[in-house]
Design a protein around this motif. Structure first.
Motif, PDB file in Angstrom:
ATOM      1  N   GLN A 176      47.358  42.939  36.473  1.00 58.12           N
ATOM      2  CA  GLN A 176      47.552  41.505  36.287  1.00 58.12           C
ATOM      3  C   GLN A 176      46.483  40.925  35.363  1.00 58.12           C
ATOM      4  O   GLN A 176      46.771  40.091  34.497  1.00 58.12           O
ATOM      5  CB  GLN A 176      47.517  40.824  37.662  1.00 58.12           C
ATOM      6  CG  GLN A 176      47.742  39.325  37.630  1.00 58.12           C
ATOM      7  CD  GLN A 176      49.173  38.968  37.302  1.00 58.12           C
ATOM      8  OE1 GLN A 176      50.095  39.686  37.680  1.00 58.12           O
ATOM      9  NE2 GLN A 176      49.367  37.879  36.582  1.00 58.12           N
ATOM     10  N   GLN A 177      45.279  41.367  35.495  1.00 57.77           N
ATOM     11  CA  GLN A 177      44.201  40.915  34.616  1.00 57.77           C
ATOM     12  C   GLN A 177      44.440  41.361  33.168  1.00 57.77           C
ATOM     13  O   GLN A 177      44.191  40.595  32.225  1.00 57.77           O
ATOM     14  CB  GLN A 177      42.860  41.454  35.125  1.00 57.77           C
ATOM     15  CG  GLN A 177      42.423  40.878  36.460  1.00 57.77           C
ATOM     16  CD  GLN A 177      41.127  41.496  36.951  1.00 57.77           C
ATOM     17  OE1 GLN A 177      40.558  42.399  36.310  1.00 57.77           O
ATOM     18  NE2 GLN A 177      40.649  41.049  38.127  1.00 57.77           N
ATOM     19  N   MET A 178      44.911  42.582  33.020  1.00 52.50           N
ATOM     20  CA  MET A 178      45.191  43.058  31.664  1.00 52.50           C
ATOM     21  C   MET A 178      46.290  42.239  30.991  1.00 52.50           C
ATOM     22  O   MET A 178      46.210  41.920  29.793  1.00 52.50           O
ATOM     23  CB  MET A 178      45.614  44.539  31.697  1.00 52.50           C
ATOM     24  CG  MET A 178      44.511  45.511  32.105  1.00 52.50           C
ATOM     25  SD  MET A 178      43.144  45.619  30.925  1.00 52.50           S
ATOM     26  CE  MET A 178      41.927  44.544  31.693  1.00 52.50           C
ATOM     27  N   SER A 179      47.329  41.889  31.748  1.00 54.77           N
ATOM     28  CA  SER A 179      48.412  41.082  31.170  1.00 54.77           C
ATOM     29  C   SER A 179      47.910  39.691  30.786  1.00 54.77           C
ATOM     30  O   SER A 179      48.303  39.143  29.739  1.00 54.77           O
ATOM     31  CB  SER A 179      49.571  40.988  32.160  1.00 54.77           C
ATOM     32  OG  SER A 179      49.180  40.268  33.332  1.00 54.77           O
ATOM     33  N   GLU A 180      47.062  39.117  31.622  1.00 54.20           N
ATOM     34  CA  GLU A 180      46.503  37.819  31.262  1.00 54.20           C
ATOM     35  C   GLU A 180      45.609  37.912  30.033  1.00 54.20           C
ATOM     36  O   GLU A 180      45.572  36.988  29.203  1.00 54.20           O
ATOM     37  CB  GLU A 180      45.702  37.274  32.455  1.00 54.20           C
ATOM     38  CG  GLU A 180      46.567  36.902  33.656  1.00 54.20           C
ATOM     39  CD  GLU A 180      45.726  36.433  34.835  1.00 54.20           C
ATOM     40  OE1 GLU A 180      44.470  36.515  34.726  1.00 54.20           O
ATOM     41  OE2 GLU A 180      46.310  36.001  35.852  1.00 54.20           O
TER      42      GLU A 180
END
Length: 540
Positions: A176-180
């Motif tokens: 999720q952090q990578m997508s953000e």
């Protein structure tokens, strides 16, 4: 900055036009920098059009003075030599006007085609650049939308499935952090939407104006050619009404030529001001929309310049690679334990693969070579073909003005000669045997009275031979009056030669020019035998 530009070099004619004086309507000198939004700069271009209007005024004034001198200061031109001289001048003036007009039309067609080619290349490059920017915007929007919608939805379901396994949930949070992070990098790219709309609007408006400009010049060229040919036809046929009509049309075309000259000069000068320093103008126009580093990168596209998108694209690539590694691990270790998670994990993998393909396309579109090529093509189209075509159109306007000025000078003289000829014919007596009109009028009667003429001629010749034996008539072949009078039976039996003196119209000043030199030479070369043959009883 200028040393980095090796691909585009402004042509010499743009520098020449750039040196034209830039003066506003208050006659204040201005800077030559291209700034179409500035009111003073607009006035400087209008001033160039006013100069062409002043040239039109001087041209019309000279024509008015010439026509006034032609009408008011009339000289006695009754002598044959002066008439031949004036007729020769009119002929040569008409030939010169026709040749200049034909050359002008040829130059105009070439200039109109060159200008149209240059503007077409400009609009084509604008549409290509707009397509590139639209592609960038579409890729960014699609990738961000996929990350926000599909990826978050799948991660939420996987979080519920992996709720009992903290290590799997931790991997999901990391993804999720990578997508953000990816969305942050994409949203950090410049907003191309406004630039895209501006480019499309400029291309559409330019194409619209160019079409009507090309069509207008095409009609002007055809009109000039038709008027020139009609004027030459009027001079050849010596038609008063046609010459008068062409004179009015010539004045209107002269005004149109000077007006087009002013518009072409103003457009060429303004375009040349842009072509001399296009980079400076574009950077000033986009400073509120796009960063100057990005504009500089696309305008110059040098290997020494850093790519302003390199860091964002690198972060995008690394984040995608990290997410793909996490998905591979979950597919390997989590699916055996949670079979229901396989569908969501495969969907995320498919989404990441699509995002990677979008990344490669985005990298290619954001490269400076594509947009820089479109930029250089647009400059070459405008500054080379476009301005060159405008110069040829200016030359066309000048040549057309010269041609119609010469034509307007020749038509009044031709009209005056036609009037003098008709007045001379009206003054000639219908009974004059040397009158060409009388001979034409009597030619029809000769067909009806041929037998009567022959009988009269035979009786007359019989009476003459009975008084004077024609001992020398057979050998000397006396002159036939029918040949002298053009076959006119009305005057075959007139003992004109027997008078011993020519009619007054052969020598008197008012009528000397009515008869050709052949007529006078024929009469004066008569021998005494021929005079005696036609009757000594009528000798003066």
């Amino acid at each position: 900055m200028s040393s980095a530009r090796v691909d585009y070099i402004a042509p010499w004619w743009t520098y020449w036009l750039h040196q034209f004086p830039h003066v506003n309507l208050r006659f204040q000198p201005l800077d030559h920098t291209f700034n179409p939004q500035d009111e003073n700069y607009q006035q400087s271009l209008i001033f160039l059009g006013c100069v062409a209007a002043a040239g039109l005024g001087v041209n019309l004034l000279c024509l008015a003075i010439y026509l006034s001198c032609l009408c008011c200061c009339r000289k006695d031109e009754e002598e044959e030599e002066s008439k031949k001289s004036n007729s020769c001048c009119v002929t040569w003036a008409a030939v010169a006007a026709g040749l200049i007009c034909c050359v002008a039309v040829g130059v105009g067609f070439y200039g109109n085609s060159e200008t149209n080619d240059g503007v077409y290349q400009l609009t084509y490059s604008l549409y290509n650049a707009n397509h590139t920017l639209a592609g960038v915007d579409s890729l960014v929007t699609g990738t961000v939308g996929g990350m926000q919608g599909g990826l978050n939805e799948h991660l939420s379901r996987l979080g519920e499935i992996f709720a009992a396994r903290g290590d799997f949930v931790q991997r999901l949070q990391f993804m999720q952090q990578m997508s953000e992070n990816i969305m942050k990098q994409l949203l950090g790219l410049p907003d191309w939407e406004k630039a895209k709309v501006d480019l499309a609007a400029i291309a559409d408006q330019t194409a619209y104006v160019e079409y009507y400009r090309w069509l207008t010049y095409l009609l002007i060229l055809i009109l000039d050619l038709v008027i020139c040919l009609a004027a030459c036809l009027g001079l050849a046929k010596q038609s008063r009404w046609l010459l008068t009509t062409m004179m009015v049309c010539g004045v209107l075309t002269l005004i149109l030529s000077w007006a087009s000259l002013g518009a072409d000069v103003a457009t060429a000068v303004g375009t040349s001001d842009f072509c001399v320093a296009p980079d400076k103008f574009l950077m000033n126009q986009t400073k509120d929309v796009i960063s100057s580093d990005i504009v500089h990168y696309y305008l110059y596209c040098s290997q020494t310049l850093p790519n302003p998108f390199q860091q964002s694209l690198t972060v995008f690539q690394r984040s995608l690679t990290t997410m793909q590694i996490q998905i591979q691990g979950l597919l390997q270790f989590a699916v055996p334990l949670f079979p229901t998670a396989e569908r969501d994990l495969l969907s995320i993998q498919h989404l990441l693969n699509n995002s990677e393909a979008s990344l490669h396309q985005l990298t290619a579109l954001l490269d400076c070579r594509g947009l820089n090529k479109d930029y250089l093509d647009a400059l070459i189209g405008v500054c080379y073909d476009g301005v060159e075509g405008l110069l040829y159109l200016c030359l066309f306007s000048l040549l057309a003005a010269c041609a119609f000025s010469v034509m307007l000078c020749a038509i009044p003289r031709a009209w005056r000669q036609i009037a003098n000829r008709d007045r001379d014919y009206d003054d000639i007596d219908d009974g004059d045997p040397f009158n060409p009109q009388s001979r034409r009028m009597m030619s029809h009667r000769s067909e009806q009275g041929n037998m009567h003429s022959f009988c009269s001629y035979s009786s007359s010749m019989g009476s003459q031979t009975s008084l004077h034996p024609p001992t020398q008539a057979v050998t000397n072949a006396p002159l036939n009056q029918s040949a002298l009078f053009g076959g006119n039976p009305r005057y075959e039996n007139v003992p004109l030669i027997g008078r011993g003196s020519p009619p007054p119209s052969l020598y008197s000043q008012p009528y000397r020019n009515r008869y050709s030199p052949t007529m006078r030479a024929t009469y004066l070369s008569m021998t005494e035998d021929q005079i005696r043959h036609y009757g000594e009883d009528f000798r003066a």
